[in-house]
Design a protein around this motif. Sequence first.
Motif, short mmCIF file in Angstrom:
data_model
loop_
_atom_site.label_atom_id
_atom_site.label_comp_id
_atom_site.label_asym_id
_atom_site.label_seq_id
_atom_site.Cartn_x
_atom_site.Cartn_y
_atom_site.Cartn_z
N ILE A 32 0.82 -1.21 0.00
CA ILE A 32 0.00 0.00 0.00
C ILE A 32 0.86 1.27 0.00
CG2 ILE A 32 -2.11 -1.00 1.01
CD1 ILE A 32 -1.15 -0.08 3.77
N GLU A 65 -1.65 -9.59 1.58
CA GLU A 65 -2.71 -9.40 2.56
C GLU A 65 -3.62 -8.26 2.10
OE1 GLU A 65 -2.75 -8.13 7.21
OE2 GLU A 65 -0.84 -8.77 6.35
N TYR A 66 -2.99 -7.19 1.66
CA TYR A 66 -3.69 -6.03 1.10
C TYR A 66 -2.89 -5.53 -0.07
CZ TYR A 66 -5.96 -5.02 5.65
OH TYR A 66 -6.68 -5.06 6.80
N PHE A 67 -3.56 -4.98 -1.09
CA PHE A 67 -2.82 -4.13 -2.02
C PHE A 67 -3.72 -2.99 -2.47
CE2 PHE A 67 -4.34 -7.69 -4.64
CZ PHE A 67 -4.91 -7.06 -5.73
N ASN A 68 -3.13 -1.82 -2.64
CA ASN A 68 -3.90 -0.66 -3.05
C ASN A 68 -4.06 -0.63 -4.57
OD1 ASN A 68 -1.33 0.10 -3.80
ND2 ASN A 68 -1.25 1.93 -2.55
N ASP A 102 -10.94 -16.90 3.95
CA ASP A 102 -12.15 -16.06 4.00
C ASP A 102 -12.03 -14.79 3.14
OD1 ASP A 102 -10.29 -14.73 5.46
OD2 ASP A 102 -11.61 -14.20 7.10
N ASP A 103 -10.96 -14.69 2.38
CA ASP A 103 -10.73 -13.47 1.61
C ASP A 103 -11.15 -13.66 0.15
OD1 ASP A 103 -9.98 -11.00 0.74
OD2 ASP A 103 -7.91 -11.11 1.48
N GLU A 104 -12.47 -13.58 -0.06
CA GLU A 104 -12.99 -13.77 -1.41
C GLU A 104 -12.50 -12.70 -2.38
OE1 GLU A 104 -17.24 -13.83 -0.86
OE2 GLU A 104 -16.95 -15.33 0.72
N ASP A 105 -12.34 -11.48 -1.85
CA ASP A 105 -11.88 -10.39 -2.72
C ASP A 105 -10.50 -10.69 -3.29
OD1 ASP A 105 -14.18 -9.04 -2.27
OD2 ASP A 105 -13.33 -7.53 -0.92
N GLU B 41 -5.58 -0.13 12.03
CA GLU B 41 -5.63 -1.59 11.95
C GLU B 41 -5.86 -2.22 13.32
OE1 GLU B 41 -2.05 -2.56 9.53
OE2 GLU B 41 -3.40 -4.07 8.69
N SER B 51 -13.32 -10.67 9.66
CA SER B 51 -12.06 -10.24 9.05
C SER B 51 -12.27 -9.72 7.62
CB SER B 51 -11.06 -11.39 9.05
OG SER B 51 -11.58 -12.49 8.34
N LYS B 52 -13.27 -10.25 6.97
CA LYS B 52 -13.58 -9.81 5.60
C LYS B 52 -14.00 -8.34 5.60
CE LYS B 52 -16.84 -11.40 2.22
NZ LYS B 52 -17.91 -12.38 2.00
N ARG B 54 -13.39 -6.23 8.02
CA ARG B 54 -12.25 -5.45 8.51
C ARG B 54 -11.34 -5.06 7.35
NH1 ARG B 54 -10.64 -8.89 12.91
NH2 ARG B 54 -9.07 -9.85 11.60
N ARG B 55 -11.11 -6.02 6.47
CA ARG B 55 -10.26 -5.75 5.31
C ARG B 55 -10.87 -4.70 4.40
NH1 ARG B 55 -8.55 -11.42 5.48
NH2 ARG B 55 -10.53 -11.97 4.56
N LYS B 56 -12.19 -4.80 4.20
CA LYS B 56 -12.89 -3.82 3.34
C LYS B 56 -12.75 -2.41 3.90
CE LYS B 56 -16.66 -6.55 1.32
NZ LYS B 56 -16.22 -6.72 -0.05
N PHE B 58 -10.50 -1.23 5.99
CA PHE B 58 -9.11 -0.77 5.89
C PHE B 58 -8.76 -0.39 4.45
CE2 PHE B 58 -4.46 -1.41 5.62
CZ PHE B 58 -4.08 -0.49 6.59
N HIS B 59 -9.23 -1.18 3.54
CA HIS B 59 -8.98 -0.94 2.12
C HIS B 59 -9.53 0.42 1.67
CE1 HIS B 59 -7.95 -3.02 -1.70
NE2 HIS B 59 -8.64 -2.02 -2.19
N VAL B 62 -7.45 3.26 3.12
CA VAL B 62 -6.18 3.44 2.40
C VAL B 62 -6.41 4.22 1.10
CG1 VAL B 62 -4.35 2.25 1.12
CG2 VAL B 62 -4.99 1.45 3.39
N LYS B 162 -15.62 -1.46 -2.84
CA LYS B 162 -15.39 -2.05 -1.53
C LYS B 162 -16.40 -1.57 -0.49
CE LYS B 162 -11.70 -4.74 -2.06
NZ LYS B 162 -11.10 -4.42 -3.31
#
Lengths: 126, 188
Positions: A32, A65-68, A102-105, B41, B51-52, B54-56, B58-59, B62, B162
């Motif tokens: 990110i 884990e994340y990417f922008n 659990d990370d479908e995205d 975070e 957690s799904k 949570r990621r959204k 945070f995304h 950002v 998102k």
Amino acid sequence: MAENLIIEGSGKTPTIKLLFETGSIEISGKSIPENSIGFYQPVYSWIDNYAAKPSAKTEIKIQLEYFNTSSSKCLLDIFRKFEAIKKTGKSEIEVLWHYEADDEDMMEAGDDYNSLVDLTFRLIKI
Amino acid sequence: MLYTVIDINTFYSEMEKDDLILSYKGDITQELLSAIYPIIETRLEKEVEDSKRRRKIFHVLVECLQNVYHHMESFKNNTSIEFEKVNVGGLFMMSRGEENSYRVFTGNFILNEKLEVLKQRIDKVNAMNAQELKAFYLGSLSTSELSDKGGAGLGIIDMARKSENKLEYQFHPLTDSYSFFTLAVKIN
């Protein structure tokens, strides 16, 4: 003489391991950064060098884990560079796209890249 | 401060009714963002079990912050404006509201010449459903050029994708050459 490129990860940038001899590519962690192009520039250059004499097999492990969004563009550019290497027939290339169960995205993102570039993708649940 | 516009104050007091997580006014730098991310975070890990989701959250955060960052960089680097007259600062707020929803609010200066393109892009994105957003995202990803100044407009699409909500924005005209732009994104 080509060298390996290893960049330690940080809070905003992934760990990068690019190993010349084995054709082993790894990008893992978070991506990110504000200036993604600047961050990925050494990776682009490394791949350009690698293209001249690639290993017979290239394995690209992506475990993010994340990417922008700006990193998403850089990832596509990286895949396109490998796509060009594949076209020369000098290397068999496989992308191992890892995602949390659990990370479908993240799974969908792997699928999306698969549809955008002509490389073999394996989606791996972790 | 130039941007003590009534609308922003209204928004601010509305957000203060929520559980305000973080509020910041000033220069938005890479160092600041590096400091903010882990704080948020950690907070999200405590508050959001899924957690799904949570990621959204945070995304979206950002993308919103990087949007402000890039706008501010390009504004600061523009030499056509006499900056000593402008307090070049950005706004950032994050809050938790009803039904555990989260809101990210940002504000930044923008050149009026860039205003129309941004407005059109947000309106276009707001009119799209999830499938259309995905197609638009992939289309933009594969065709657009990325500059070191910003993300080829992908950020706006991604915020809508998102958050699964419409993006709320306002332009507050300040002078002939620039305005203050505010953007609010809610994640249910």
